[in-house]
Design a protein around this motif. Structure first.
Motif, PDB file in Angstrom:
ATOM      1  N   GLY A 333       0.812  -1.208   0.000  1.00 61.95           N
ATOM      2  CA  GLY A 333       0.000   0.000   0.000  1.00 61.95           C
ATOM      3  C   GLY A 333       0.847   1.260   0.000  1.00 61.95           C
ATOM      4  O   GLY A 333       0.562   2.215  -0.737  1.00 61.95           O
ATOM      5  N   LEU A 334       1.895   1.266   0.784  1.00 67.60           N
ATOM      6  CA  LEU A 334       2.787   2.426   0.847  1.00 67.60           C
ATOM      7  C   LEU A 334       3.528   2.631  -0.467  1.00 67.60           C
ATOM      8  O   LEU A 334       3.555   3.742  -1.016  1.00 67.60           O
ATOM      9  N   THR A 335       4.128   1.585  -0.999  1.00 65.81           N
ATOM     10  CA  THR A 335       4.888   1.723  -2.238  1.00 65.81           C
ATOM     11  C   THR A 335       3.973   2.036  -3.417  1.00 65.81           C
ATOM     12  O   THR A 335       4.381   2.708  -4.367  1.00 65.81           O
ATOM     13  N   GLY A 336       2.727   1.548  -3.378  1.00 66.23           N
ATOM     14  CA  GLY A 336       1.786   1.883  -4.441  1.00 66.23           C
ATOM     15  C   GLY A 336       1.448   3.363  -4.455  1.00 66.23           C
ATOM     16  O   GLY A 336       1.321   3.970  -5.529  1.00 66.23           O
ATOM     17  N   ARG A 337       1.316   3.983  -3.288  1.00 64.93           N
ATOM     18  CA  ARG A 337       1.017   5.414  -3.214  1.00 64.93           C
ATOM     19  C   ARG A 337       2.225   6.269  -3.601  1.00 64.93           C
ATOM     20  O   ARG A 337       2.064   7.425  -3.993  1.00 64.93           O
ATOM     21  N   LEU A 338       3.414   5.714  -3.480  1.00 64.93           N
ATOM     22  CA  LEU A 338       4.623   6.463  -3.824  1.00 64.93           C
ATOM     23  C   LEU A 338       5.070   6.240  -5.267  1.00 64.93           C
ATOM     24  O   LEU A 338       6.098   6.786  -5.679  1.00 64.93           O
ATOM     25  N   LYS A 339       4.351   5.460  -6.028  1.00 67.60           N
ATOM     26  CA  LYS A 339       4.748   5.180  -7.401  1.00 67.60           C
ATOM     27  C   LYS A 339       4.728   6.471  -8.229  1.00 67.60           C
ATOM     28  O   LYS A 339       3.726   7.193  -8.246  1.00 67.60           O
ATOM     29  N   GLY A 340       5.836   6.758  -8.898  1.00 68.45           N
ATOM     30  CA  GLY A 340       5.946   7.957  -9.716  1.00 68.45           C
ATOM     31  C   GLY A 340       6.408   9.190  -8.975  1.00 68.45           C
ATOM     32  O   GLY A 340       6.628  10.238  -9.591  1.00 68.45           O
ATOM     33  N   VAL A 341       6.587   9.109  -7.653  1.00 68.05           N
ATOM     34  CA  VAL A 341       7.039  10.265  -6.866  1.00 68.05           C
ATOM     35  C   VAL A 341       8.557  10.370  -6.958  1.00 68.05           C
ATOM     36  O   VAL A 341       9.265   9.356  -6.888  1.00 68.05           O
ATOM     37  N   GLN A 342       9.067  11.573  -7.090  1.00 70.44           N
ATOM     38  CA  GLN A 342      10.502  11.816  -7.197  1.00 70.44           C
ATOM     39  C   GLN A 342      11.085  12.176  -5.824  1.00 70.44           C
ATOM     40  O   GLN A 342      10.355  12.373  -4.845  1.00 70.44           O
ATOM     41  N   ASN A 343      12.448  12.201  -5.781  1.00 71.73           N
ATOM     42  CA  ASN A 343      13.218  12.601  -4.586  1.00 71.73           C
ATOM     43  C   ASN A 343      13.037  11.645  -3.405  1.00 71.73           C
ATOM     44  O   ASN A 343      13.217  12.040  -2.243  1.00 71.73           O
TER      45      ASN A 343
END
Length: 486
Positions: A333-343
């Motif tokens: 769930g955490l990594t799915g929400r961070l998909k495409g986020v930079q930095n």
């Protein structure tokens, strides 16, 4: 004169019958006796069973072995959640149980068996037999020692079967367990010797207490004397492993002491006890002199197994690679929400050190029994919450401004929603309203507003905003203008 003839043909005088002039066909021949049928062989007398077999199958030894199985099995079962899944943790738990339970049990059992002749008042009877004192001693002591060593190995086999489905790296260290079993057998012989020397009923409990205190005291020594604790080999989980000859040296130390005690008590030439005593003292000197050199780092602890399909990548230590799918699923769930986020950090690392600049620390998985039980993450939501905290100013002592704190809380709340944290927050809000604490109520409303703003964004807007946010998320004292607001 009338002659009366007897019915049977005998003469009236009772002599032989009169010769009538006729002879029987076989008269004058020698009668040859018929050969008798060979009789069946008589059963051989049943020999008495060997005394060693009697001691091993009857009496006190089987009961003592069963008692040790129950004692060690209960100790291992009570802590099973802490070692199932790790060969090192299992071995450490077994050695601790063998030292703190097995050694006192073996000493007491041996002493009770050794004082048996005095209790039965058969010492003079045994002294009159043809067996030597050494043979009598070994016949009584060895079955019990074999039973107790076998009991430990039975518990070890059960522990291996219970750990195997969840352990994914390493081995069960069979040499360590073999040395521990031999040490327990040696402790049994030492107790038997003490029971022969002091054949009193209190010898067994006193010896058990002394053994427990001695092992516990030596095992907790900060010095290298701790390596002299009988049947207590120091194995520290998966991080530190024993060198291959450490179990052999420890077994020689225990077996040498036991052999020297037996020969000094029962041998015809007691001077022969000096040889095993010298071997035991030599092993003790090597154990103390080598010290921490008996242990080595586990090379697997310096390696990782990673899943590079997530953002950030997820890595777990190579000592338990089988947990990688479970951890990846817990953080999905955490990594799915961070998909495409930079930095963002490149990976979650699990090497037991401070993470590098491009890394974040993975929430701890060991010791087992807390976050992980039998290969499963116990509370995935809480674990994901801890992983999200590792991305946001985790090592900062001084908290930033209140506006930045509200932003951090809103991001954590969106990244890793946790039902437990939600319930706790609702209780705090209700308590603040009950007490009329206006400042806390206003703070909670500001958090709700920031969270609602973040939730209302579109996916592209949120990814862009989070990319700007994580550019400063690791800075403990960022400029307020650099942290995007909600």
């Amino acid at each position: 004169m009338n002659v009366r003839v007897q019915p049977n043909g005998d003469s009236p005088t009772g002599g032989r019958p009169a010769d009538t002039g006729t002879r029987r066909p076989d008269a004058g021949r020698q009668r040859i006796p018929r050969p008798q049928a060979p009789s069946a062989p008589k059963p051989r007398p049943r020999s008495a069973p060997h005394p060693f077999r009697v001691e091993a199958l009857r009496g006190f030894a089987p009961w003592a072995g069963g008692g040790l199985i129950l004692a060690l099995g209960w100790a291992l079962a009570a802590t099973s959640t802490q070692w199932q899944g790790s060969w090192g943790e299992m071995t450490e738990e077994l050695n601790t149980a063998a030292g703190m339970i097995g050694v006192p049990f073996a000493l007491a059992s041996g002493a009770w068996q050794g004082g048996r002749e005095r209790r039965r008042r058969t010492a003079e009877l045994l002294a009159s037999t043809a067996r030597t004192p050494l043979a009598q001693f070994l016949t009584a002591a060895l079955p019990l020692s074999c039973w107790l060593a076998g009991a430990y190995l039975v518990v070890t086999a059960g522990s291996v079967l219970a750990c195997a489905p969840y352990a994914s790296a390493g081995d069960p260290m069979p040499l360590v367990h073999a040395a521990t079993a031999l040490s327990l057998a040696a402790c049994t012989v030492l107790g038997h010797t003490a029971g022969r020397v002091a054949p009193f009923r209190l010898t067994a409990p006193v010896l058990a207490i002394c053994g427990y205190v001695a092992v516990g005291t030596l095992g907790k020594q900060p010095s290298d004397l701790r390596f002299l604790a009988l049947a207590l080999l120091h194995v520290f989980g998966d991080s530190v492993l024993p060198v291959w000859w450490y179990p052999l040296l420890s077994a020689l130390w225990a077996a040498g002491l036991a052999t020297a005690a037996v020969l000094a008590h029962a041998a015809y030439r007691r001077a022969t006890a000096l040889l095993p005593l010298a071997a035991a003292l030599g092993a003790a000197v090597l154990l103390v002199q080598t010290g921490d050199g008996l242990l080595r780092d586990n090379p697997l602890t310096h390696r990782q197994v990673c899943d590079e399909s997530t953002t950030p990548n997820i890595c777990v230590n190579a000592t338990y690679p089988g947990l990688l799918p479970e951890v990846t699923d817990a953080l999905s769930g955490l990594t799915g929400r961070l998909k495409g986020v930079q930095n963002l950090p490149v990976r979650y690392e699990d090497l037991g050190r401070d993470p590098h600049k491009e890394e974040a620390r993975l929430p701890i998985l060991t010791p087992f029994g807390w976050s992980v039980v039998r290969g499963k993450v116990t509370a995935p939501e809480r674990y994901a919450r801890e992983a999200a905290h590792a991305l946001v100013r985790i090592d900062c002592e001084d908290l930033p401004s209140q506006r930045i704190q509200l932003t951090d809380d809103a991001v954590l709340r969106w990244l890793a929603p946790d039902s437990v944290s939600k319930e706790i927050r609702e209780q705090y809000v209700a308590l603040a309203r009950q007490r009329g604490e206006t400042e806390k109520i206003a703070s909670f409303r500001a958090e709700d507003k920031a969270y609602a703003h973040l939730t209302a964004m579109t996916d592209d807007e949120r990814r862009s905003w989070l990319s700007r946010y994580f550019a400063t998320a690791q800075d403990c004292d960022p400029k307020p203008s650099e942290v995007p607001s909600l």
